[in-house]
Scaffold this motif. Sequence first.
Motif, PDB file in Angstrom:
ATOM      1  N   TRP A 150     -20.557 -28.880 -91.042  1.00  0.00           N
ATOM      2  CA  TRP A 150     -20.312 -28.674 -92.472  1.00  0.00           C
ATOM      3  C   TRP A 150     -20.017 -30.019 -93.140  1.00  0.00           C
ATOM      4  CZ3 TRP A 150     -19.059 -23.654 -94.812  1.00  0.00           C
ATOM      5  CH2 TRP A 150     -18.627 -23.746 -96.130  1.00  0.00           C
ATOM      6  N   PHE A 151     -20.746 -30.324 -94.166  1.00  0.00           N
ATOM      7  CA  PHE A 151     -20.516 -31.521 -94.971  1.00  0.00           C
ATOM      8  C   PHE A 151     -20.253 -31.091 -96.407  1.00  0.00           C
ATOM      9  CE2 PHE A 151     -22.973 -32.981 -91.385  1.00  0.00           C
ATOM     10  CZ  PHE A 151     -22.448 -34.225 -91.090  1.00  0.00           C
ATOM     11  N   ASP A 152     -19.692 -31.987 -97.194  1.00  0.00           N
ATOM     12  CA  ASP A 152     -19.502 -31.714 -98.607  1.00  0.00           C
ATOM     13  C   ASP A 152     -20.879 -31.760 -99.276  1.00  0.00           C
ATOM     14  OD1 ASP A 152     -18.794 -31.533-101.268  1.00  0.00           O
ATOM     15  OD2 ASP A 152     -17.376 -33.190-101.237  1.00  0.00           O
ATOM     16  N   LYS A 153     -21.437 -32.951 -99.435  1.00  0.00           N
ATOM     17  CA  LYS A 153     -22.756 -33.104-100.055  1.00  0.00           C
ATOM     18  C   LYS A 153     -23.608 -34.173 -99.375  1.00  0.00           C
ATOM     19  CE  LYS A 153     -21.436 -31.631-104.678  1.00  0.00           C
ATOM     20  NZ  LYS A 153     -22.157 -30.390-104.686  1.00  0.00           N
ATOM     21  N   GLU A 154     -23.148 -34.727 -98.257  1.00  0.00           N
ATOM     22  CA  GLU A 154     -23.815 -35.887 -97.678  1.00  0.00           C
ATOM     23  C   GLU A 154     -24.451 -35.631 -96.312  1.00  0.00           C
ATOM     24  OE1 GLU A 154     -20.501 -38.646 -97.945  1.00  0.00           O
ATOM     25  OE2 GLU A 154     -21.411 -39.509 -99.738  1.00  0.00           O
ATOM     26  N   ALA A 155     -24.871 -34.418 -96.030  1.00  0.00           N
ATOM     27  CA  ALA A 155     -25.470 -34.105 -94.730  1.00  0.00           C
ATOM     28  C   ALA A 155     -26.707 -34.958 -94.459  1.00  0.00           C
ATOM     29  CB  ALA A 155     -25.822 -32.623 -94.636  1.00  0.00           C
ATOM     30  N   HIS A 156     -27.545 -35.161 -95.457  1.00  0.00           N
ATOM     31  CA  HIS A 156     -28.772 -35.929 -95.256  1.00  0.00           C
ATOM     32  C   HIS A 156     -28.439 -37.393 -94.969  1.00  0.00           C
ATOM     33  CE1 HIS A 156     -33.130 -36.876 -96.715  1.00  0.00           C
ATOM     34  NE2 HIS A 156     -33.015 -36.926 -95.410  1.00  0.00           N
ATOM     35  N   GLY A 192     -23.172 -26.163-105.262  1.00  0.00           N
ATOM     36  CA  GLY A 192     -24.393 -26.889-105.575  1.00  0.00           C
ATOM     37  C   GLY A 192     -25.340 -26.112-106.453  1.00  0.00           C
ATOM     38  N   ASP A 197     -30.744 -28.829-104.804  1.00  0.00           N
ATOM     39  CA  ASP A 197     -29.900 -29.740-104.023  1.00  0.00           C
ATOM     40  C   ASP A 197     -30.233 -29.579-102.538  1.00  0.00           C
ATOM     41  OD1 ASP A 197     -28.547 -30.439-106.344  1.00  0.00           O
ATOM     42  OD2 ASP A 197     -26.697 -29.361-105.824  1.00  0.00           O
ATOM     43  N   THR A 214     -29.500 -27.812 -96.404  1.00  0.00           N
ATOM     44  CA  THR A 214     -29.386 -28.033 -94.959  1.00  0.00           C
ATOM     45  C   THR A 214     -30.303 -29.158 -94.517  1.00  0.00           C
ATOM     46  OG1 THR A 214     -31.064 -26.383 -94.401  1.00  0.00           O
ATOM     47  CG2 THR A 214     -28.768 -25.625 -94.484  1.00  0.00           C
ATOM     48  N   ASN A 261     -24.588 -28.596 -96.347  1.00  0.00           N
ATOM     49  CA  ASN A 261     -23.833 -29.093 -97.486  1.00  0.00           C
ATOM     50  C   ASN A 261     -23.111 -27.913 -98.130  1.00  0.00           C
ATOM     51  OD1 ASN A 261     -24.370 -31.850 -97.388  1.00  0.00           O
ATOM     52  ND2 ASN A 261     -26.323 -31.605 -98.430  1.00  0.00           N
ATOM     53  N   TRP A 271     -17.747 -39.653 -92.703  1.00  0.00           N
ATOM     54  CA  TRP A 271     -17.768 -38.256 -93.145  1.00  0.00           C
ATOM     55  C   TRP A 271     -16.659 -37.442 -92.472  1.00  0.00           C
ATOM     56  CZ3 TRP A 271     -22.072 -41.053 -91.646  1.00  0.00           C
ATOM     57  CH2 TRP A 271     -22.856 -41.504 -92.699  1.00  0.00           C
TER      58      TRP A 271
END
Length: 158
Positions: A10-16, A44, A48, A51, A65, A112
Motif C-alpha cells: 500500500w502506497f499513498d500516491k507513489e507506487a509507480h 484519487g 490516476d 496499481t 495507491n 516510502w
Amino acid sequence: MTPKNTICLWFDKEAHEAARFYAATFPDSKVTAVHEAPGDYPSGKKGDVLTVEFTVVGIPCLGLNGGPAIKHNEAFSFQIATDNQEETDRYWNAIVGNGGKESECGWCKDRWGLSWQITPRALTDALAAGGSEATRAFNAMMTMSKIDVAAIEAARRG
C-alpha cells in the motif's frame, strides 16, 4: 501469466515511483504494468495510477495507491542477501541515500517507509553456525546499523 501469490504493498500516491526505484536498484526487478483508476475513488481520481505490477528480485508485487490511511511498518520487510561488503554498501546506500533512513542490525527504510534488511551472507552463515561463533557474530551485529562484513567475520573467528 498471473502469479498465484503476489505481495500487495500500500502506497499513498507513489507506487509507480517506488516500483521504478526498486527496478533500477535491484537485479531481477522490473515494472511490468501500470493500471489507471477507471473512476474516482476515495484518495484519487479517474485516470490516476491505481496499481503498479512489479518484481523485486524476482518476487511479484503489486503497488496499490490507496491513500495516506495505511503506513508501512517493520511487520513487513524485504530481506536482501548480499555476497560481500560492496554489494551491501551499494543497496544500503541506494535506499538510505534516496531519502531513506538507517535503522539497526542491517535494517533501513526507504523514502516510502518500506523496511529493508540488507543482510550479508557472512552474517546469516555465522548465525547458522550456532554456538559461540553465532553468539560473537550476533553480539557484533547488535552494535551495527549497516552490517560490516569484516567485523562479522572477525567476531565469528573470535
